[in-house]
Enzyme design. Sequence first.
Site, PDB file in Angstrom:
ATOM      1  N   ASP A  27      -3.730   2.192  -4.850  1.00 39.20           N
ATOM      2  CA  ASP A  27      -2.370   2.097  -4.330  1.00 39.20           C
ATOM      3  C   ASP A  27      -1.797   0.693  -4.533  1.00 39.20           C
ATOM      4  OD1 ASP A  27      -4.431   1.478  -2.327  1.00 39.20           O
ATOM      5  OD2 ASP A  27      -2.812   1.198  -0.899  1.00 39.20           O
ATOM      6  N   THR A  81       0.496   5.071   1.940  1.00 33.48           N
ATOM      7  CA  THR A  81      -0.299   5.578   3.052  1.00 33.48           C
ATOM      8  C   THR A  81      -1.189   6.749   2.671  1.00 33.48           C
ATOM      9  OG1 THR A  81       1.505   7.050   3.703  1.00 33.48           O
ATOM     10  CG2 THR A  81       1.431   4.866   4.750  1.00 33.48           C
ATOM     11  N   HIS A 124      -2.648  -3.176  -3.356  1.00 30.00           N
ATOM     12  CA  HIS A 124      -4.021  -3.048  -2.860  1.00 30.00           C
ATOM     13  C   HIS A 124      -5.003  -2.932  -4.026  1.00 30.00           C
ATOM     14  CE1 HIS A 124      -6.644  -1.004   0.500  1.00 30.00           C
ATOM     15  NE2 HIS A 124      -7.163  -2.115   0.047  1.00 30.00           N
ATOM     16  N   HIS A 173       0.842  -1.197   0.000  1.00 32.23           N
ATOM     17  CA  HIS A 173       0.000   0.000   0.000  1.00 32.23           C
ATOM     18  C   HIS A 173       0.878   1.248   0.000  1.00 32.23           C
ATOM     19  CE1 HIS A 173      -3.416  -2.418   1.849  1.00 32.23           C
ATOM     20  NE2 HIS A 173      -2.374  -3.093   2.305  1.00 32.23           N
ATOM     21  N   GLU A 178       2.570  -1.081   4.546  1.00 27.83           N
ATOM     22  CA  GLU A 178       2.307   0.298   4.141  1.00 27.83           C
ATOM     23  C   GLU A 178       3.628   1.011   3.861  1.00 27.83           C
ATOM     24  OE1 GLU A 178      -0.459   2.054   3.755  1.00 27.83           O
ATOM     25  OE2 GLU A 178      -2.057   0.874   4.700  1.00 27.83           O
TER      26      GLU A 178
END
Length: 259
Positions: free
Chosen positions: A174, A61, A164, A59, A126
Amino acid sequence: MGSAKRDKAKVRVLLRQTMLLAFIALLAACAATPVRNPLATWVPSPNYGERRPQLIVLHFTDETSVQNSLKTLRTGNSEGPVSAHYLIGGDGHIYQLVPDSLRAWHAGQGRWGSITDVNSASIGIELDNDGQSPFASAQITSLLHLLTDLTDRLRIPRTQIIGHEDFAPTRKNDPGPLFPWKQLADAGFGLWPQGVLVDPPTGFDPWIALGVIGYPPDDHAAVVRAFHHHYRGMDGDTLDAEDLRILYALTRQLLPLDR
């Protein structure tokens, strides 16, 4: 008299230390005790193991700092609490927020192949990035180091590293088109086309190929955008000839008997 007082003080200190150690031991024992259903008789079997994740999901953030990202991942938010197993800062520092063996709330709704509960089947990482800037070199170096550790230690196939947006293309974008998937592939991570790309044979169905890779079948335009971000670093929701060549190569890698 002074000596007696000192001896008593030492005894009190020793008693406090002993009680503290006993309390810590009790907590450890409680933590190690499995949850047992009071409706059943506990007859333990040695034939079990921890549930192992099958995917690693990457991912960004969409935050402006590591501090903001840590706050978001550790508190309640307007849409509910979210978390991830790891956060990597732009300077390459790795933070762990959730144990590998537990379920973090990073995925949400979506599916990848036959996996419909991605949170339960994955490790979430992340990357501190605002979604519009290139990913820092130190950050990717740390990511590769972490991927090596996770795939080796948890026995996750190195091809099973996705974004993601790959499994939730109608909701997420993302890690986006700026993420260096080719760099990961050069280090041995993720599914990437190998060798010279060739035109697929007559009758090749790109939508079946996307499903073989793992993409959900729900929204073709959204899936193509996610595919383009991942494999071509660009936008667009229409398949072209180069996409077909990439898809053909990927399906031949996944289904080698089809060669």
